[in-house]
Motif scaffolding. Sequence first.
Motif, mmCIF file in Angstrom:
data_model
loop_
_atom_site.group_PDB
_atom_site.id
_atom_site.type_symbol
_atom_site.label_atom_id
_atom_site.label_comp_id
_atom_site.label_asym_id
_atom_site.label_seq_id
_atom_site.Cartn_x
_atom_site.Cartn_y
_atom_site.Cartn_z
ATOM 1 N N SER A 293 0.831 -1.198 0.000
ATOM 2 C CA SER A 293 0.000 0.000 0.000
ATOM 3 C C SER A 293 0.867 1.250 0.000
ATOM 4 C CB SER A 293 -0.910 0.002 1.235
ATOM 5 O OG SER A 293 -1.581 1.241 1.385
ATOM 6 N N TYR A 294 0.304 2.332 -0.544
ATOM 7 C CA TYR A 294 0.964 3.624 -0.434
ATOM 8 C C TYR A 294 1.102 4.040 1.036
ATOM 9 C CZ TYR A 294 0.598 4.658 -5.453
ATOM 10 O OH TYR A 294 0.734 4.641 -6.819
ATOM 11 N N ALA A 295 0.264 3.483 1.890
ATOM 12 C CA ALA A 295 0.291 3.852 3.310
ATOM 13 C C ALA A 295 1.393 3.139 4.089
ATOM 14 C CB ALA A 295 -1.073 3.544 3.949
ATOM 15 N N ASP A 296 2.105 2.192 3.464
ATOM 16 C CA ASP A 296 3.084 1.384 4.196
ATOM 17 C C ASP A 296 4.096 2.243 4.947
ATOM 18 O OD1 ASP A 296 1.942 -0.983 3.346
ATOM 19 O OD2 ASP A 296 3.313 -1.245 1.663
ATOM 20 N N SER A 297 4.666 3.231 4.272
ATOM 21 C CA SER A 297 5.711 4.040 4.897
ATOM 22 C C SER A 297 5.168 4.843 6.075
ATOM 23 C CB SER A 297 6.332 4.987 3.866
ATOM 24 O OG SER A 297 7.482 5.609 4.395
ATOM 25 N N LEU A 298 3.922 5.303 5.959
ATOM 26 C CA LEU A 298 3.311 6.066 7.054
ATOM 27 C C LEU A 298 3.025 5.165 8.243
ATOM 28 C CD1 LEU A 298 0.851 8.245 4.939
ATOM 29 C CD2 LEU A 298 3.128 8.857 5.765
ATOM 30 N N VAL A 299 2.577 3.947 7.988
ATOM 31 C CA VAL A 299 2.332 2.992 9.072
ATOM 32 C C VAL A 299 3.641 2.634 9.763
ATOM 33 C CG1 VAL A 299 1.565 0.647 9.604
ATOM 34 C CG2 VAL A 299 0.228 2.065 8.038
ATOM 35 N N LEU A 300 4.685 2.385 8.967
ATOM 36 C CA LEU A 300 5.992 2.070 9.540
ATOM 37 C C LEU A 300 6.503 3.238 10.383
ATOM 38 C CD1 LEU A 300 8.541 0.347 9.821
ATOM 39 C CD2 LEU A 300 9.319 1.274 7.629
ATOM 40 N N ALA A 301 6.352 4.453 9.874
ATOM 41 C CA ALA A 301 6.807 5.636 10.618
ATOM 42 C C ALA A 301 6.086 5.762 11.950
ATOM 43 C CB ALA A 301 6.598 6.890 9.778
ATOM 44 N N ALA A 302 4.776 5.503 11.950
ATOM 45 C CA ALA A 302 4.003 5.603 13.192
ATOM 46 C C ALA A 302 4.450 4.557 14.206
ATOM 47 C CB ALA A 302 2.512 5.457 12.883
ATOM 48 N N ALA A 303 4.723 3.328 13.729
ATOM 49 C CA ALA A 303 5.175 2.267 14.635
ATOM 50 C C ALA A 303 6.544 2.592 15.230
ATOM 51 C CB ALA A 303 5.225 0.932 13.893
ATOM 52 N N LEU A 304 7.458 3.100 14.414
ATOM 53 C CA LEU A 304 8.788 3.453 14.911
ATOM 54 C C LEU A 304 8.709 4.621 15.894
ATOM 55 C CD1 LEU A 304 10.928 3.214 11.633
ATOM 56 C CD2 LEU A 304 10.654 1.508 13.447
ATOM 57 N N ARG A 305 7.844 5.573 15.591
ATOM 58 C CA ARG A 305 7.678 6.723 16.490
ATOM 59 C C ARG A 305 7.161 6.268 17.842
ATOM 60 N NH1 ARG A 305 5.746 9.702 12.840
ATOM 61 N NH2 ARG A 305 3.574 9.109 13.121
ATOM 62 N N GLU A 306 6.202 5.346 17.853
ATOM 63 C CA GLU A 306 5.641 4.865 19.118
ATOM 64 C C GLU A 306 6.695 4.102 19.926
ATOM 65 O OE1 GLU A 306 1.736 2.378 20.776
ATOM 66 O OE2 GLU A 306 2.070 2.611 18.618
ATOM 67 N N ALA A 307 7.609 3.427 19.223
ATOM 68 C CA ALA A 307 8.660 2.678 19.911
ATOM 69 C C ALA A 307 9.844 3.548 20.302
ATOM 70 C CB ALA A 307 9.146 1.538 19.030
ATOM 71 N N GLY A 308 9.826 4.816 19.893
ATOM 72 C CA GLY A 308 10.913 5.715 20.246
ATOM 73 C C GLY A 308 12.144 5.574 19.383
ATOM 74 N N LEU A 309 12.020 4.982 18.180
ATOM 75 C CA LEU A 309 13.146 4.850 17.267
ATOM 76 C C LEU A 309 13.191 6.037 16.311
ATOM 77 C CD1 LEU A 309 12.996 1.844 18.290
ATOM 78 C CD2 LEU A 309 13.808 1.208 16.017
ATOM 79 N N PRO A 310 14.378 6.477 15.923
ATOM 80 C CA PRO A 310 14.471 7.577 14.962
ATOM 81 C C PRO A 310 13.916 7.162 13.606
ATOM 82 C CG PRO A 310 16.629 6.608 15.353
ATOM 83 C CD PRO A 310 15.698 5.997 16.361
ATOM 84 N N GLN A 311 13.399 8.140 12.891
ATOM 85 C CA GLN A 311 12.849 7.857 11.571
ATOM 86 C C GLN A 311 13.981 7.564 10.588
ATOM 87 O OE1 GLN A 311 9.446 7.682 10.714
ATOM 88 N NE2 GLN A 311 9.321 7.665 12.960
ATOM 89 N N PRO A 312 13.819 6.565 9.732
ATOM 90 C CA PRO A 312 14.865 6.241 8.749
ATOM 91 C C PRO A 312 14.848 7.218 7.582
ATOM 92 C CG PRO A 312 12.995 4.772 8.479
ATOM 93 C CD PRO A 312 12.689 5.624 9.676
ATOM 94 N N TRP A 313 15.939 7.216 6.833
ATOM 95 C CA TRP A 313 15.979 7.906 5.550
ATOM 96 C C TRP A 313 15.325 6.982 4.541
ATOM 97 C CZ3 TRP A 313 18.867 12.636 4.531
ATOM 98 C CH2 TRP A 313 19.335 13.230 5.707
ATOM 99 N N ARG A 314 14.372 7.500 3.806
ATOM 100 C CA ARG A 314 13.555 6.666 2.925
ATOM 101 C C ARG A 314 14.009 6.806 1.480
ATOM 102 N NH1 ARG A 314 10.233 9.493 6.288
ATOM 103 N NH2 ARG A 314 9.155 8.263 7.889
ATOM 104 N N LEU A 315 14.104 5.677 0.792
ATOM 105 C CA LEU A 315 14.314 5.685 -0.651
ATOM 106 C C LEU A 315 12.955 5.511 -1.316
ATOM 107 C CD1 LEU A 315 17.466 3.397 -1.072
ATOM 108 C CD2 LEU A 315 17.328 5.801 -0.416
ATOM 109 N N ALA A 316 12.637 6.406 -2.238
ATOM 110 C CA ALA A 316 11.345 6.355 -2.925
ATOM 111 C C ALA A 316 11.571 6.578 -4.410
ATOM 112 C CB ALA A 316 10.399 7.426 -2.370
ATOM 113 N N GLY A 317 10.686 6.030 -5.220
ATOM 114 C CA GLY A 317 10.791 6.200 -6.665
ATOM 115 C C GLY A 317 10.562 7.643 -7.076
ATOM 116 N N GLU A 318 11.225 8.042 -8.149
ATOM 117 C CA GLU A 318 11.069 9.413 -8.637
ATOM 118 C C GLU A 318 9.639 9.718 -9.056
ATOM 119 O OE1 GLU A 318 15.452 10.677 -10.358
ATOM 120 O OE2 GLU A 318 14.014 9.742 -11.731
ATOM 121 N N ASN A 319 8.837 8.679 -9.308
ATOM 122 C CA ASN A 319 7.436 8.905 -9.673
ATOM 123 C C ASN A 319 6.642 9.528 -8.533
ATOM 124 O OD1 ASN A 319 7.977 6.237 -8.517
ATOM 125 N ND2 ASN A 319 5.771 5.919 -8.663
ATOM 126 N N LEU A 320 7.168 9.469 -7.306
ATOM 127 C CA LEU A 320 6.479 10.050 -6.152
ATOM 128 C C LEU A 320 6.995 11.443 -5.797
ATOM 129 C CD1 LEU A 320 6.302 6.910 -3.829
ATOM 130 C CD2 LEU A 320 4.460 7.904 -5.183
#
Length: 519
Positions: A73-100
């Motif tokens: 899903s397009y929402a995958d990265s947002l869900v992952l970010a929310a889970a990491l934020r809740e666990a207190g982990l820093p947000q990763p640097w994301r690689l995304a396609g140029e189409n986005l």
Amino acid sequence: MADVHADERGQATQRVGTHLNRLVATRHAWAQRSLALLTRPVIARTQIVDVDLDALRRLRERGPLVFLPAHRSYADSLVLAAALREAGLPQPWRLAGENLSFWPLGALGRRSATVFIRRDFGRDPTYHLAVRCYLADLLAHGHSIEWYPEAGRSRTGRLRRLRHGMLRILAGAYLDSGVADVLVVPVSIVYDLSPEVEAVTAQDAGGAAKQAEGLRALIRYLRASRALGPRTARPTFAEPISLRELTQTSANEWGTARALARELARCLHEATPATAESLLALALASGGSVPRNAADLADEIRHLLEYASDRRMPTCGRPSTEAVLDRMVRAGVLTRGPDGFAVGPGQRHVAAYYRNIAEHWFMPRAVAELVAFGSACPRRVLALLAPLGVMPPSEAADRLLERELAALADRDRPEREPFLLAPRLLGPIFEAYHHVAVKDSGDGAAVDAVPPAFWPESRSAELRDAGIAALAAEGLLAPDTDDAAGTAYASELSQLVTRLRELAEIDARRHAGSAHVRR
């Protein structure tokens, strides 16, 4: 001559520098807040559940992390970010396609640690080198990274083939970074419902064009999300994979990439639970187009859950059949009539998508049924399935198959089984393979003799590609291939499909009267 080589090196260095300048991303608090506000509606009605926060927190002190989620899903990265934020982990640097990188997501993303890369690197070695250098720099500075190794969302619910090129670049970047170890964290995110399924299955089934990403596409996505109502996302983080260990046991970077791909695929499969919707779709795959009543479906789901519990498969609890049926009706996947529930018109591929999410867990049983009730050779069936990746031949696969065959050893009457999975899971696959094999034979009469699809979901680009790969594995795509070998292969598949159709009819007869049972 030396001047020529120096000039070529200078041009290559300049190209690498140009690529690096285009890759550079930064991280600004104001941009992150703005991007969060812009993307919040995408998961505004998504509840994120079942996150193992303790396991996530234990990763915090283990060095650079590379999160590699299966992409649904397009929402995958947002869900992952929310889970990491809740666990207190820093947000990763994301690689995304140029189409986005369309406005305003592109401008904000580049200032929010999103690195936009080409969808296809081509044969430009300077671009490969630039990405490798950039990843090495991120790892050397202790940053975590996130990208999607399938390079695109699943069109069928199955895990797509993992791209080895980026995994090789990661292996090289790790070696260049000088850090002691990098942990690759496989992540599987499943949703009870997804607003994207109808569009992606249309691309797989009918060749529908993928609509370009942009503001209009984002607005359509948000409207579809609202129409579905509240939904649930379940991120599962598998045990990390050590790049240090893989590189020590591999001969070169390509060897590391192949080993990482195998281990990553295994971990992603094991981290993917059987959702309530996947169990319901699996139950509905029996009975053809005959409506099924809620009580009959609940009984079959109960049998599947008991089977899953006995095999220690991860599931999403014990669902309320009525609640799941209501969600699937609301999403338009099912229709509700006086005789019960049925897959809606034009929704067979959508239902198959949800079923395929958990397909790999039930595949050993399906193969065992075909062997026990269809006189097929187990190793032969596994070899045919290998290009699809749902049950790659291995010692573990052999053990699972042996267990299922032992469970079926004394039962030669498929009518007595509480459920039959072979026709539901293997039927569409081998029907697609058979169609490819007959078409490749070039025999027009044979093509005309192929009956209409018994399983509509067999008309799939992914299954067609797997069928072509199976032909190649058989050595049947070589120019000097003997026509008799191709004919024999098509005949073998025809026999498998015929037996699977017979099993499907036996399976359907068990539910023939269910529509008339009082709901």
